[in-house]
Design an enzyme around this catalytic site. Structure first.
Site, PDB file in Angstrom:
ATOM      1  N   ASP A 288      10.263   2.166 -14.977  1.00  0.00           N
ATOM      2  CA  ASP A 288      10.738   1.748 -13.665  1.00  0.00           C
ATOM      3  C   ASP A 288      10.970   0.233 -13.692  1.00  0.00           C
ATOM      4  O   ASP A 288      10.072  -0.520 -14.067  1.00  0.00           O
ATOM      5  CB  ASP A 288       9.687   2.102 -12.601  1.00  0.00           C
TER       6      ASP A 288
ATOM      7  N   HIS B  62       0.832  -0.518  -6.959  1.00  0.00           N
ATOM      8  CA  HIS B  62       0.872   0.021  -5.601  1.00  0.00           C
ATOM      9  C   HIS B  62      -0.210   1.071  -5.398  1.00  0.00           C
ATOM     10  O   HIS B  62      -0.541   1.813  -6.316  1.00  0.00           O
ATOM     11  CB  HIS B  62       2.234   0.655  -5.317  1.00  0.00           C
TER      12      HIS B  62
ATOM     13  N   ARG C  71       2.186   8.904   4.095  1.00  0.00           N
ATOM     14  CA  ARG C  71       1.593   8.273   2.909  1.00  0.00           C
ATOM     15  C   ARG C  71       1.752   6.782   3.104  1.00  0.00           C
ATOM     16  O   ARG C  71       2.876   6.283   3.153  1.00  0.00           O
ATOM     17  CB  ARG C  71       2.333   8.718   1.647  1.00  0.00           C
TER      18      ARG C  71
END
Lengths: 496, 65
Positions: free
Chosen positions: A87, A149, A236
């Site tokens: 990513d 994260h 979330r």
């Protein structure tokens, strides 16, 4: 009652090819593919339900987000339920969903082991080429940052604006124990000539209080609304504000305290006073650069408080909350009690003598290292060796890792970490995902957080939805899995 | 707090909590901590990347999330 705070950590690792100026996307792909080849793991990721442009404040920005670099070639799902892929030019490990903070620490550490195995696998596959090296940190010291994260399962019924307002004071101040430490400063937000050491790697990269972005104008509260679960029941919370920690204590506290504060919001329990800083972004930068831990923050109501004072208020409210509501919200009451005890312990330590936490917290351990090195070699803050020490603290190679040499306290043992590299956590749907991949790797063609797609060779592809993160656990599915000799039998039983 | 204060503040607090009233034990422990730190520094001199300046200069990342 608060929703059980199912949680997970996604880490983008720094990557560096010694002696080469190689393309980081190629190097990252090499690591992921080398690992997948070695583990014979070829199930790909399914993008069907990804909606990163949905905003929790109630609108969608589809089409206006910067394009995301995704390398579909290097994108795998592991038998422990994690996703491992490339990513933004970094190898990224997204842990499986965990039902409590201690399990989350375990699967975060399992991620480090996956990266170490990837380096070894790449070295075996290409013995003559330099092997990429990975660093579990958040910046290159030159103004480029990459994230670690966190994700927390929340009740959809709680208004997002309420969650955002309540969590800001915690996100501004939890770096006191969750900061990974950094030599120097690197953004226009801080004075590089005056800031020699910071508590947080990430703090100075934050420019907004709330927003959807993750790569520019980073906000303290990220509004991405992509529940990866039933959107009518769950939210979330996607948290981008944290540092990547090597210290298990720091990760445990980061996840545990945040889970507690979020549960309090769901149960409508607030601290005894408003803890919102007048300028949260500025306060966050100031907390990171104030090694005295004594600088007052100007609050929205005109009063002042220190970061430690704000943390004591949050701790006191959480303790009171636990007494009234119990601690089932953290998935495991015994673990939750450990969170509260450790939280109190580090706040006392920070108050009396931060250096006493040098075997518990990353930034304190790193600071000790840097100060001792300065003393021995008499070097100034601009000496490149200090920046090298900082980077090498995060080097994942056992023979190079300075973190490993400092002997910080552990919460999980090596044997459990090795097991967690391949075996999923039992208390969430990650169990079902990981078990299906272990048993029938050829039949599971793609997977994502909330579904699995099976190819039985006859019918059209069959999608199995998993919309509740707390179902699909070992308790729910072990008997079913054991009674199914083939994936066809499993699907037959599921549709019965 | 300056770096000097950091050291000064940490040292007395630690001996206070760790040690009862006999001074020899205090200095023994202090010596032990110092010896450990010295060993650590020796180790680090061995494992720190050769040519630290160049290593730091070449460590450039593409921004991420």
């Amino acid at each position: 009652m608060a929703t059980v705070k199912v949680c997970g950590i996604e880490t983008e690792y720094g990557i560096h090819v010694p002696g080469g100026d190689g393309n980081p996307i190629t190097a990252s792909s090499l690591l992921v593919n080398a690992y997948a080849t070695q583990a014979d793991r070829r199930t790909g990721w399914d993008f069907e339900d990804e909606t990163p442009a949905n905003d929790a404040r109630g609108f969608s920005r589809e089409g206006t987000m910067a394009p995301v670099v995704e390398t579909h070639l290097a994108n795998t799902v592991l038998t422990n339920g994690a996703r491992y892929y490339v990513d933004h030019a970094h190898p990224e490990y997204s842990s499986p969903e965990c039902a409590d903070p201690l399990t989350c620490v375990l699967y975060d550490k399992a991620g480090e082991e996956v990266l170490r195995r990837s380096m070894r696998a790449a070295a075996q596959l290409f013995p003559d080429a330099p092997t990429p090296v990975v660093y579990k940190n958040n910046s290159d010291g030159k103004g480029n940052s990459y994230g670690c994260h966190e994700n927390y399962l929340m009740d959809r019924d709680v208004p997002f604006t309420k969650v955002a307002a309540a969590i800001v004071p915690h996100f501004v101040t939890r770096q006191l124990y969750a900061g990974a430490g950094k030599v120097g400063a690197e953004t226009p937000a801080l004075d590089r000539d005056r800031v020699h050491f910071q508590i947080s790697q990430r703090a100075e990269f934050f420019e907004e209080v709330i927003g959807l972005e993750t790569t520019l104008k980073r906000p303290i509260v990220n509004t991405r609304d992509e529940p990866h679960a039933d959107p009518r029941r769950f939210r979330r919370l996607h948290v981008i504000v944290g540092d990547a920690n090597l210290s298990e204590i720091a990760t445990f506290l980061k996840i545990g305290t945040t889970s507690l504060v979020l549960s309090m919001v769901e149960d409508d329990v607030a601290p005894s006073r408003d803890l919102t800083p007048a300028d949260p972004v500025r306060a966050m930068h100031e907390v990171s650069t104030d090694l005295s831990l004594e600088r007052p923050i100007t609050m929205a109501d005109g009063s002042t408080a220190t970061a430690l004072g704000i943390q004591w208020e949050l701790y006191t409210a959480a303790r009171k909350y636990a007494d009234h509501f119990g601690l089932a919200c953290l998935g495991n009451e015994h673990v939750a009690e450990q969170v509260l005890e450790r939280w109190e312990h580090v706040l006392h330590g920070l108050e009396q003598d931060p250096a006493s936490l040098d075997h518990e917290l990353d930034w304190v351990a790193k600071r000790k290292l840097v100060e001792a090195y300065r003393e021995r070699h008499g070097c100034g803050w601009s000496d490149g060796r200090l920046a090298a020490l900082d980077l090498q603290y995060h080097d994942l190679r056992p023979e190079r890792s300075l973190y490993a040499r400092l002997g910080l306290e552990r919460l999980v043992d090596d044997e459990s970490v090795v097991r967690a590299v391949t075996v999923p956590p039992a208390e969430t749907r990650a169990w079902f995902r990981g078990q299906c991949l272990t048993r029938w790797p050829d039949a599971v063609v793609t997977a994502n957080w909330d579904s699995l797609v099976f190819d039985l060779g006859t019918d059209p592809l069959r999608r199995v939805p998993m919309m509740d993160p707390l179902r699909g656990t070992a308790a729910h599915t072990q008997a079913l899995l054991d009674a199914s000799a083939t994936p066809a039998q499993l699907l037959e039983k599921l549709s019965a | 707090m300056t770096e000097r204060e950091w050291k000064r503040k940490s040292a007395p607090a630690r001996t206070e909590t760790e040690v009862a009233d006999d001074a020899p034990a205090t200095s023994e422990r202090g010596d032990k901590i110092k010896a450990e730190l010295d060993d650590l520094m020796d180790e680090i001199d061995e494992v720190l990347e050769d040519n630290a300046e160049e290593f730091v200069r070449n460590y450039v990342q593409k921004g991420g999330q």
